[in-house]
Scaffold this active site. Structure first.
Site, PDB file in Angstrom:
ATOM      1  N   HIS A 124      27.510  36.265  38.673  1.00 22.66           N
ATOM      2  CA  HIS A 124      28.933  36.130  38.333  1.00 22.66           C
ATOM      3  C   HIS A 124      29.056  34.743  37.719  1.00 22.66           C
ATOM      4  O   HIS A 124      28.921  33.738  38.427  1.00 22.66           O
ATOM      5  CB  HIS A 124      29.761  36.258  39.614  1.00 22.66           C
ATOM      6  CG  HIS A 124      31.218  35.989  39.445  1.00 22.66           C
ATOM      7  ND1 HIS A 124      32.175  36.972  39.604  1.00 22.66           N
ATOM      8  CD2 HIS A 124      31.903  34.852  39.175  1.00 22.66           C
ATOM      9  CE1 HIS A 124      33.377  36.452  39.424  1.00 22.66           C
ATOM     10  NE2 HIS A 124      33.233  35.160  39.174  1.00 22.66           N
ATOM     11  N   HIS A 145      29.801  41.665  34.448  1.00 22.70           N
ATOM     12  CA  HIS A 145      31.158  41.869  33.874  1.00 22.70           C
ATOM     13  C   HIS A 145      31.572  40.867  32.789  1.00 22.70           C
ATOM     14  O   HIS A 145      32.536  40.119  32.957  1.00 22.70           O
ATOM     15  CB  HIS A 145      32.216  41.912  34.981  1.00 22.70           C
ATOM     16  CG  HIS A 145      32.135  40.843  36.031  1.00 22.70           C
ATOM     17  ND1 HIS A 145      31.945  39.510  35.762  1.00 22.70           N
ATOM     18  CD2 HIS A 145      32.223  40.928  37.395  1.00 22.70           C
ATOM     19  CE1 HIS A 145      31.935  38.833  36.886  1.00 22.70           C
ATOM     20  NE2 HIS A 145      32.103  39.662  37.890  1.00 22.70           N
ATOM     21  N   ASP A 159      32.586  47.635  38.505  1.00 23.82           N
ATOM     22  CA  ASP A 159      33.102  46.562  39.363  1.00 23.82           C
ATOM     23  C   ASP A 159      34.170  47.129  40.302  1.00 23.82           C
ATOM     24  O   ASP A 159      35.210  46.514  40.545  1.00 23.82           O
ATOM     25  CB  ASP A 159      33.648  45.397  38.548  1.00 23.82           C
ATOM     26  CG  ASP A 159      33.880  44.135  39.379  1.00 23.82           C
ATOM     27  OD1 ASP A 159      33.504  44.125  40.571  1.00 23.82           O
ATOM     28  OD2 ASP A 159      34.440  43.158  38.841  1.00 23.82           O
ATOM     29  N   HIS A 174      40.990  47.299  47.443  1.00 24.64           N
ATOM     30  CA  HIS A 174      41.751  46.469  48.381  1.00 24.64           C
ATOM     31  C   HIS A 174      42.812  47.352  49.034  1.00 24.64           C
ATOM     32  O   HIS A 174      43.080  48.471  48.576  1.00 24.64           O
ATOM     33  CB  HIS A 174      42.436  45.305  47.658  1.00 24.64           C
ATOM     34  CG  HIS A 174      41.499  44.309  47.064  1.00 24.64           C
ATOM     35  ND1 HIS A 174      40.802  43.399  47.819  1.00 24.64           N
ATOM     36  CD2 HIS A 174      41.133  44.092  45.776  1.00 24.64           C
ATOM     37  CE1 HIS A 174      40.063  42.639  47.029  1.00 24.64           C
ATOM     38  NE2 HIS A 174      40.242  43.046  45.782  1.00 24.64           N
ATOM     39  N   HIS A 186      27.165  47.680  39.873  1.00 24.12           N
ATOM     40  CA  HIS A 186      28.098  46.650  40.347  1.00 24.12           C
ATOM     41  C   HIS A 186      29.314  47.304  40.999  1.00 24.12           C
ATOM     42  O   HIS A 186      30.285  47.658  40.344  1.00 24.12           O
ATOM     43  CB  HIS A 186      28.554  45.789  39.160  1.00 24.12           C
ATOM     44  CG  HIS A 186      29.353  44.588  39.552  1.00 24.12           C
ATOM     45  ND1 HIS A 186      29.261  43.395  38.877  1.00 24.12           N
ATOM     46  CD2 HIS A 186      30.252  44.369  40.542  1.00 24.12           C
ATOM     47  CE1 HIS A 186      30.072  42.507  39.424  1.00 24.12           C
ATOM     48  NE2 HIS A 186      30.688  43.092  40.441  1.00 24.12           N
ATOM     49  N   ASN A 226      29.382  40.301  48.917  1.00 27.10           N
ATOM     50  CA  ASN A 226      30.500  39.527  49.481  1.00 27.10           C
ATOM     51  C   ASN A 226      31.088  40.291  50.664  1.00 27.10           C
ATOM     52  O   ASN A 226      32.156  40.894  50.601  1.00 27.10           O
ATOM     53  CB  ASN A 226      31.549  39.198  48.421  1.00 27.10           C
ATOM     54  CG  ASN A 226      31.943  40.375  47.550  1.00 27.10           C
ATOM     55  OD1 ASN A 226      31.290  41.419  47.569  1.00 27.10           O
ATOM     56  ND2 ASN A 226      33.010  40.214  46.808  1.00 27.10           N
ATOM     57  N   LEU A 284      31.561  47.999  48.219  1.00 33.07           N
ATOM     58  CA  LEU A 284      31.811  49.038  49.226  1.00 33.07           C
ATOM     59  C   LEU A 284      32.397  48.476  50.520  1.00 33.07           C
ATOM     60  O   LEU A 284      32.730  49.227  51.432  1.00 33.07           O
ATOM     61  CB  LEU A 284      30.517  49.812  49.510  1.00 33.07           C
ATOM     62  CG  LEU A 284      29.962  50.603  48.312  1.00 33.07           C
ATOM     63  CD1 LEU A 284      28.694  51.354  48.700  1.00 33.07           C
ATOM     64  CD2 LEU A 284      31.002  51.564  47.748  1.00 33.07           C
ATOM     65  N   ARG A 285      32.489  47.147  50.605  1.00 38.98           N
ATOM     66  CA  ARG A 285      33.302  46.444  51.612  1.00 38.98           C
ATOM     67  C   ARG A 285      32.803  46.514  53.056  1.00 38.98           C
ATOM     68  O   ARG A 285      33.461  45.952  53.938  1.00 38.98           O
ATOM     69  CB  ARG A 285      34.755  46.937  51.576  1.00 38.98           C
ATOM     70  CG  ARG A 285      35.434  46.827  50.215  1.00 38.98           C
ATOM     71  CD  ARG A 285      35.468  45.425  49.681  1.00 38.98           C
ATOM     72  NE  ARG A 285      36.380  45.284  48.548  1.00 38.98           N
ATOM     73  CZ  ARG A 285      36.368  44.288  47.681  1.00 38.98           C
ATOM     74  NH1 ARG A 285      35.467  43.317  47.814  1.00 38.98           N
ATOM     75  NH2 ARG A 285      37.236  44.239  46.682  1.00 38.98           N
TER      76      ARG A 285
END
Length: 372
Positions: A135, A188, A260, A264, A17, A51, A20-21
């Site tokens: 989630h 999580h 997780d 940012h 989990h 996401n 890596l954006r």
């Protein structure tokens, strides 16, 4: 496991989990930076959540992510596909089309709110013999909350996230597993009720697994500060929740520890508890933190830590148990300094913590991908 003085070689770590954006949010993290951070921390395999922009909800969108992985990754990267189109919770993806290219499906960051849709997702996921990772969060119970609903939120007049928002959806989804037989992994977990629900599901021999993260094992709402570094979702809970999670990793109720890892930009994490983005980084701190504050304090054994961070996630995701190694110098003591992270993300509540144990070498399929 091989030991040489203070060095120990174990099966390389696996994180089921991470974020890596890429594609879509490379200002937060890149596959290049994130996988090099992972290699330097002893990881051989990462499973990044969907996401992204575009969301990997069809073959074309998934290929955009795979192309970056092929070009830039320093370790193995196994993308999740989303459960619903655009992670919007309205329409399911084509499980049959995506299944040959992914290990699992998830809408991480959002819970699937509609029960009938989740039932259908489980049926389809089961039919293609893949894992569904959820989630679990009831959005109608959130009420704009952003930290745990508890003593700190009341004292400092913050909007709280109640524990029921997590465990109520876990309760629903375990009931759906009983109906569908789907292999179901809960992301999580953070509450004592969640631990007990998973424990009961395992007593019933249901195909249910779960993870927690280092911050839920080492921190509680009592540690909160008025800073975005303490904001994550789920939030830091109570001491009672923490003790239940520790019991869960001790008795096998909790299958694995995932970071997780959620980087940012500095600006996004500089807005305080209320307005900062949810999420902290974790790849480069997980092993030393858990070794120092769980193993060395006799909370769990070293073998149990290896099980939670390497062997169990390998079995969960169908990876070989042997062939990849990480060597750690367990004697090296140092202070966590985010400025030294290879990840683009620097936000962690563990800055300044003294830890012991540093990765000195990571080998994947016979190839050295990191050496200090």
């Amino acid at each position: 496991m091989k030991t040489d003085n203070c060095l120990i070689t174990i099966p390389a770590l696996v994180d089921v989990h991470v974020h890596l954006r890429e594609p879509g949010f490379s200002y937060k993290e890149t596959i290049f930076a994130g996988t090099r951070a992972a290699a330097a921390a002893g990881y051989s395999d990462l499973f990044p959540m969907p996401n992204l922009n575009p969301v990997p909800d069809n073959i074309e969108h998934l290929q955009a992510e795979l192309d970056i992985i092929e070009r830039d990754a320093a370790v193995r990267v196994h993308p999740y596909a989303s459960i619903t189109i655009g992670e919007k919770g309205k329409e399911l993806v084509d499980f049959d089309a995506l299944a040959p290219f992914v290990t699992a499906f998830s809408d991480d960051g959002k819970g699937v709110q509609e029960e009938r849709l989740m039932w259908e997702a489980m049926k389809r996921c089961h039919s293609v013999k893949k894992l569904l990772a959820a989630h679990c969060e009831v959005e109608s119970l959130l009420n704009g909350g952003y930290i745990n609903e508890g003593e700190y939120s009341k004292k400092h007049q913050h909007r709280g996230i109640c524990p029921e928002s997590e465990w109520k959806e876990i309760e629903r989804d375990i009931h759906l597993v009983e109906q569908t037989g789907c292999r179901f992994h809960i992301c999580h977990i953070s509450t004592k009720e969640s631990v007990e629900l998973v424990r009961e599901a395992k007593r019933k021999k249901l195909p249910v697994t779960c993870e927690t993260a280092p911050h839920y094992l080492l921190l509680t709402e009592d540690d909160l500060q008025e800073d975005g570094r303490w904001k994550m979702n789920p939030p830091l809970r109570t001491c009672a929740d923490q003790q239940a999670l520790i019991a869960g990793i001790q008795d096998g109720t909790i299958d694995c520890i995932a970071t997780d890892h959620a980087p940012h930009s500095a600006e996004e994490k500089s807005r305080g508890l209320e307005k900062s983005a949810f999420g902290i980084v974790g790849l480069e701190t997980a092993f030393p933190l858990l070794y120092t504050y769980l193993v060395k304090k006799d909370v769990i054994s070293f073998d149990r830590l290896v099980e939670l961070m390497s062997l169990a996630p390998r079995r969960l995701m169908g990876l070989p148990l042997e062939g990849d190694t990480a060597t750690f110098d367990l004697s090296e003591e140092y202070t966590i300094n985010p400025d030294q992270f290879l990840s683009k993300g620097k936000s962690t509540p563990f800055a300044g913590w003294k830890v012991q144990g540093r990765c000195v070498k990571t080998v994947i399929a016979g190839k050295t991908v990191f050496e200090r």
